[in-house]
Design an enzyme around this catalytic site. Structure first.
Site, PDB file in Angstrom:
ATOM      1  N   GLY A  48       0.073  22.744  22.235  1.00 22.03           N
ATOM      2  CA  GLY A  48       0.837  23.918  21.804  1.00 22.03           C
ATOM      3  C   GLY A  48       2.311  23.556  21.746  1.00 22.03           C
ATOM      4  N   LEU A  49       3.097  24.490  21.253  1.00 17.51           N
ATOM      5  CA  LEU A  49       4.537  24.250  21.111  1.00 17.51           C
ATOM      6  C   LEU A  49       5.195  24.037  22.474  1.00 17.51           C
ATOM      7  CD1 LEU A  49       5.327  27.115  18.555  1.00 17.51           C
ATOM      8  CD2 LEU A  49       5.303  24.645  18.073  1.00 17.51           C
ATOM      9  N   SER A  50       6.384  23.485  22.455  1.00 15.75           N
ATOM     10  CA  SER A  50       7.177  23.375  23.679  1.00 15.75           C
ATOM     11  C   SER A  50       7.421  24.791  24.209  1.00 15.75           C
ATOM     12  CB  SER A  50       8.513  22.697  23.347  1.00 15.75           C
ATOM     13  OG  SER A  50       9.320  22.645  24.495  1.00 15.75           O
ATOM     14  N   SER A  86       1.327  17.311  21.634  1.00 16.15           N
ATOM     15  CA  SER A  86       0.358  16.612  20.763  1.00 16.15           C
ATOM     16  C   SER A  86       0.246  17.326  19.412  1.00 16.15           C
ATOM     17  CB  SER A  86      -1.009  16.476  21.448  1.00 16.15           C
ATOM     18  OG  SER A  86      -1.466  17.653  22.061  1.00 16.15           O
TER      19      SER A  86
END
Ligand code: ADP
Length: 206
Positions: free
Chosen positions: A32-34, A106
């Site tokens: 997932g996003l930061s 990722s």
């Protein structure tokens, strides 16, 4: 790799190691996003699993970049190499009989598929921590989105580097709407249903 390097089969196998630990090895891969909540949710899940007697290890993206992956940056090639290394480590941990939790942005689908493919069938659980970009930006616990928007960081996922969402993850967490406890409960329920955990886990109070 040289053709003279030949795999050595050892007597103690994954099955034997896992049996000593009375558990089924598994890689639970959070993508997932930061600031989506990967590390927070993975950490909370690991705490519960440990309290219940499972043997775990949490591979955390930021932490590995301090050591094993300290030579890598954020170009597409370096991100690919980062995930390749981490995937190999996850494979070793799984071979050691552990339940491994991996929290990495990722961003590329292909790289995640490569990790899935190096593991025995059924040993890779992809968990999409699906928090929308504007929520992640607002949370910004490390101030990284602010830096990226000021142009002080480049190649930041969601800003000027792509994120390829999973199309068919084993688990999809709508984490903007879920509390951390609810997300962990969803994970525990999934792991219970898929027979990874022994019956009788106690859910967190949401
Ligand atoms: P990532 O590992 O995805 O970069 P982190 O777990 O480091 O994300 O940060 C997520 C931040 O969002 C933390 O500060 C966490 O406390 C906060 N947060 C707020 N609500 C949630 C939620 N429902 N799930 C996960 N994290 C949340």
């Amino acid at each position: 790799m040289s053709e003279n390097v030949i795999w050595h089969r050892h007597a103690v196998t994954q099955k034997i190691r896992a049996r000593r630990k009375s558990q089924r090895p598994l890689v639970i891969w959070f993508t997932g996003l930061s600031a989506s909540g990967k590390s927070t949710i993975a950490g909370a899940l690991e705490q519960i699993l440990t309290q219940q007697g499972y043997h775990t290890y949490l591979l955390d993206g930021d932490n590995l970049r301090h050591g094993l992956c300290r030579d890598l940056g954020f170009s597409d090639a370096d991100r690919k190499e980062n995930i390749r290394r981490v995937g190999e480590i996850a494979r070793l941990m799984s071979d050691a009989g552990l339940i491994t939790l991996a929290a990495f942005i990722s961003p590329f689908r292909d790289d995640r598929r490569i990790v899935r493919d190096i593991l025995p069938a059924g040993e890779f659980i992809e968990v999409f921590v699906d928090t929308p970009l504007d929520v992640c930006r607002e949370r910004d616990p490390k101030g990284l989105y602010a830096k990226a928007e000021r142009g002080e960081i480049t190649k930041f996922t969601g800003i000027d580097s792509p994120y390829e969402a999973p199309q068919n993850p084993e688990l999809h967490l709508d984490s903007a709407r879920l509390s951390v406890a609810q997300a962990v409960n969803q994970l525990l329920a999934y792991l219970g249903e898929s027979g990874v955990l022994q019956a009788g886990y106690r859910p967190l109070v949401a």
